[in-house]
Design an enzyme around this catalytic site. Sequence first.
Site, PDB file in Angstrom:
ATOM      1  N   HIS A  17       0.835  -1.212   0.000  1.00  0.00           N
ATOM      2  CA  HIS A  17       0.000   0.000   0.000  1.00  0.00           C
ATOM      3  C   HIS A  17       0.870   1.263   0.000  1.00  0.00           C
ATOM      4  CE1 HIS A  17      -3.174  -2.606   2.198  1.00  0.00           C
ATOM      5  NE2 HIS A  17      -3.606  -2.423   0.975  1.00  0.00           N
ATOM      6  N   LYS A  41     -16.622  -7.358   5.901  1.00  0.00           N
ATOM      7  CA  LYS A  41     -15.335  -7.886   6.356  1.00  0.00           C
ATOM      8  C   LYS A  41     -15.205  -7.745   7.861  1.00  0.00           C
ATOM      9  CE  LYS A  41     -12.572  -7.353   2.193  1.00  0.00           C
ATOM     10  NZ  LYS A  41     -11.357  -6.787   1.605  1.00  0.00           N
ATOM     11  N   ARG A  89      -1.201  -6.302  -8.276  1.00  0.00           N
ATOM     12  CA  ARG A  89      -0.082  -7.194  -7.976  1.00  0.00           C
ATOM     13  C   ARG A  89      -0.013  -8.226  -9.103  1.00  0.00           C
ATOM     14  NH1 ARG A  89      -2.474  -8.138  -2.138  1.00  0.00           N
ATOM     15  NH2 ARG A  89      -4.173  -8.317  -3.608  1.00  0.00           N
ATOM     16  N   SER A 127      -3.077  -7.700   2.804  1.00  0.00           N
ATOM     17  CA  SER A 127      -3.440  -7.503   4.216  1.00  0.00           C
ATOM     18  C   SER A 127      -3.944  -8.808   4.807  1.00  0.00           C
ATOM     19  CB  SER A 127      -4.525  -6.432   4.345  1.00  0.00           C
ATOM     20  OG  SER A 127      -4.042  -5.199   3.907  1.00  0.00           O
TER      21      SER A 127
HETATM   22  O1  PNS Z   1      -8.763  -3.181  -0.137  1.00  0.00           O
HETATM   23  P1  PNS Z   1     -10.016  -3.748  -0.708  1.00  0.00           P
HETATM   24  O2  PNS Z   1     -10.810  -4.439   0.391  1.00  0.00           O
HETATM   25  O3  PNS Z   1      -9.775  -4.641  -1.886  1.00  0.00           O
HETATM   26  O4  PNS Z   1     -10.895  -2.509  -1.221  1.00  0.00           O
HETATM   27  C1  PNS Z   1     -12.137  -2.707  -1.829  1.00  0.00           C
HETATM   28  C2  PNS Z   1     -12.926  -1.388  -1.937  1.00  0.00           C
HETATM   29  C3  PNS Z   1     -13.073  -0.750  -0.582  1.00  0.00           C
HETATM   30  C4  PNS Z   1     -12.185  -0.422  -2.845  1.00  0.00           C
HETATM   31  C5  PNS Z   1     -14.309  -1.727  -2.543  1.00  0.00           C
HETATM   32  O5  PNS Z   1     -14.907  -2.727  -1.782  1.00  0.00           O
HETATM   33  C6  PNS Z   1     -15.233  -0.512  -2.614  1.00  0.00           C
HETATM   34  O6  PNS Z   1     -15.084   0.324  -3.483  1.00  0.00           O
HETATM   35  N1  PNS Z   1     -16.170  -0.411  -1.645  1.00  0.00           N
HETATM   36  C7  PNS Z   1     -17.114   0.687  -1.570  1.00  0.00           C
HETATM   37  C8  PNS Z   1     -18.528   0.251  -1.999  1.00  0.00           C
HETATM   38  C9  PNS Z   1     -18.669   0.290  -3.499  1.00  0.00           C
HETATM   39  O7  PNS Z   1     -18.501   1.309  -4.144  1.00  0.00           O
HETATM   40  N2  PNS Z   1     -18.951  -0.891  -4.062  1.00  0.00           N
HETATM   41  C10 PNS Z   1     -19.077  -1.071  -5.493  1.00  0.00           C
HETATM   42  C11 PNS Z   1     -17.721  -1.400  -6.084  1.00  0.00           C
HETATM   43  S1  PNS Z   1     -17.909  -1.906  -7.735  1.00  0.00           S
END
Ligand code: PNS
Length: 160
Positions: A17, A41, A89, A127
């Site tokens: 990150h 989560k 990644r 993570s």
């Molecule tokens: O680090 P992560 O858990 O892979 O991040 C995922 C994240 C937070 C970027 C994604 O879950 C997200 O954008 N959540 C907000 C809700 C949302 O917009 N959902 C639709 C995504 S297509």
Amino acid sequence: MKLAVYPGSFDPLTNGHLDIIQRSLKLFDRVIVAVAHNSAKNALFTMEERKALILECANDPRLEVDAFTGLLVDYARRRGASAVVRGLRAVSDFEYEFQMANMNRKLTHDVEHVFLMTNEENFYISSRLVREVASLGGDVKDLVPAPVLERLRHAFPARA
Ligand code: PNS
């Protein structure tokens, strides 16, 4: 003024990150690291802990650390960001990122997605694996910044 949002769970922040944050600061005038409230989560660290660790590890006057709920695209629009930054990644990330980016694009055309590659040392860090390895007594000191290691040692006393 180009503003980007770098969203994620950051539970916890890893060296991968940090690498993406530093790369995005080279491309954008300002970057908001946006920590998602993700009810699906089971978080190890609270939102406040996650935000504090990011600030401690990536202190830069052009960086802001914030939390958001709801749709990422709504948050990005509200903040006036022109781009969403995500780290890539290995190949395995691609399908998930491809789905999210396309869904976000379906929701708005106001925000572009920018994918940045971590350096090869960080390719395998996630993570989830950091949490798992630390909880089982494995050594994660090369995978996370020192303040995060400290917090992990606290979370898993006889282990991390
Ligand atoms: O680090 P992560 O858990 O892979 O991040 C995922 C994240 C937070 C970027 C994604 O879950 C997200 O954008 N959540 C907000 C809700 C949302 O917009 N959902 C639709 C995504 S297509």
